[in-house]
Design an enzyme around this catalytic site. Structure first.
Site, PDB file in Angstrom:
ATOM      1  N   GLN A  78     -55.649  -8.669 -43.220  1.00 32.79           N
ATOM      2  CA  GLN A  78     -55.705  -9.534 -44.399  1.00 32.79           C
ATOM      3  C   GLN A  78     -56.112 -10.942 -43.983  1.00 32.79           C
ATOM      4  O   GLN A  78     -55.275 -11.781 -43.667  1.00 32.79           O
ATOM      5  CB  GLN A  78     -54.362  -9.549 -45.133  1.00 32.79           C
ATOM      6  CG  GLN A  78     -54.478 -10.263 -46.464  1.00 32.79           C
ATOM      7  CD  GLN A  78     -53.272 -10.062 -47.338  1.00 32.79           C
ATOM      8  OE1 GLN A  78     -52.355  -9.305 -47.032  1.00 32.79           O
ATOM      9  NE2 GLN A  78     -53.267 -10.757 -48.451  1.00 32.79           N
ATOM     10  N   PHE A  79     -57.411 -11.195 -44.030  1.00 28.28           N
ATOM     11  CA  PHE A  79     -57.934 -12.493 -43.604  1.00 28.28           C
ATOM     12  C   PHE A  79     -57.451 -13.624 -44.493  1.00 28.28           C
ATOM     13  O   PHE A  79     -57.386 -14.770 -44.059  1.00 28.28           O
ATOM     14  CB  PHE A  79     -59.475 -12.478 -43.541  1.00 28.28           C
ATOM     15  CG  PHE A  79     -60.154 -12.530 -44.868  1.00 28.28           C
ATOM     16  CD1 PHE A  79     -60.554 -13.749 -45.406  1.00 28.28           C
ATOM     17  CD2 PHE A  79     -60.408 -11.368 -45.586  1.00 28.28           C
ATOM     18  CE1 PHE A  79     -61.195 -13.803 -46.635  1.00 28.28           C
ATOM     19  CE2 PHE A  79     -61.049 -11.413 -46.804  1.00 28.28           C
ATOM     20  CZ  PHE A  79     -61.439 -12.636 -47.338  1.00 28.28           C
ATOM     21  N   THR A  80     -57.037 -13.338 -45.725  1.00 29.78           N
ATOM     22  CA  THR A  80     -56.600 -14.397 -46.631  1.00 29.78           C
ATOM     23  C   THR A  80     -55.314 -15.079 -46.171  1.00 29.78           C
ATOM     24  O   THR A  80     -54.976 -16.152 -46.680  1.00 29.78           O
ATOM     25  CB  THR A  80     -56.432 -13.872 -48.074  1.00 29.78           C
ATOM     26  OG1 THR A  80     -55.466 -12.819 -48.080  1.00 29.78           O
ATOM     27  CG2 THR A  80     -57.758 -13.365 -48.623  1.00 29.78           C
TER      28      THR A  80
END
Length: 150
Positions: A78-80
């Protein structure tokens, strides 16, 4: 690396309307990888998560780890988690590692976590549009950032 760890009764990842991975009691780990992360972060974070005592013992006290309860794990990239919201209303993801850096580190994290747990863990697919479902147990949610080890 940043991780959001949720103690779950069950969790799953669906891709294109089909369940790709599913676990029962254990941990859902949302993992964000930054441009500055390396293999030292992998080793430290994997050990920390696998030994984190957030499961109840016989006295209903959070005193057992994922290893102790023989629980399952689901790791989803989850890059966010690396979003910066300091300026304006559109998050910046400039600190998030691109696929050329993030994919190898994600795979190494999964391998290290499996080694530390002594069993297979479930994953999503890096970069896919995933739908994550979970039943948070407690709720218990812990955030760990490898840049804050001390």
């Amino acid at each position: 690396m940043k991780a959001v760890i949720q103690r779950v009764l069950q969790a799953s990842v669906s891709i294109d309307g089909e369940i790709f991975s599913r676990i029962d009691q254990g941990l859902l780990v949302l993992l964000g990888i930054s441009n500055e992360d390396d293999e030292n972060d992998i080793a430290w974070l994997s050990k920390k998560i696998s030994q984190l005592r957030i499961f109840n013992d016989e006295n209903d006290v959070m005193n057992k780890s994922l290893i102790d309860v023989n629980g399952n794990a689901l790791v989803v990239s989850q890059f966010t988690l690396l979003a910066s919201t300091k300026k304006g209303n559109r998050p910046s993801y400039i600190q998030a590692a691109g696929p050329d850096i993030a994919i190898p580190l994600y795979k190494k994290f999964v391998a290290q976590f499996e080694s530390d747990l002594g069993r297979e863990i479930k994953t999503g697919i890096f970069g896919a549009d995933m739908k994550v479902s979970l039943v948070n147990d407690g709720p218990v949610t812990i955030i760990i950032d490898t840049k804050n080890k001390e």
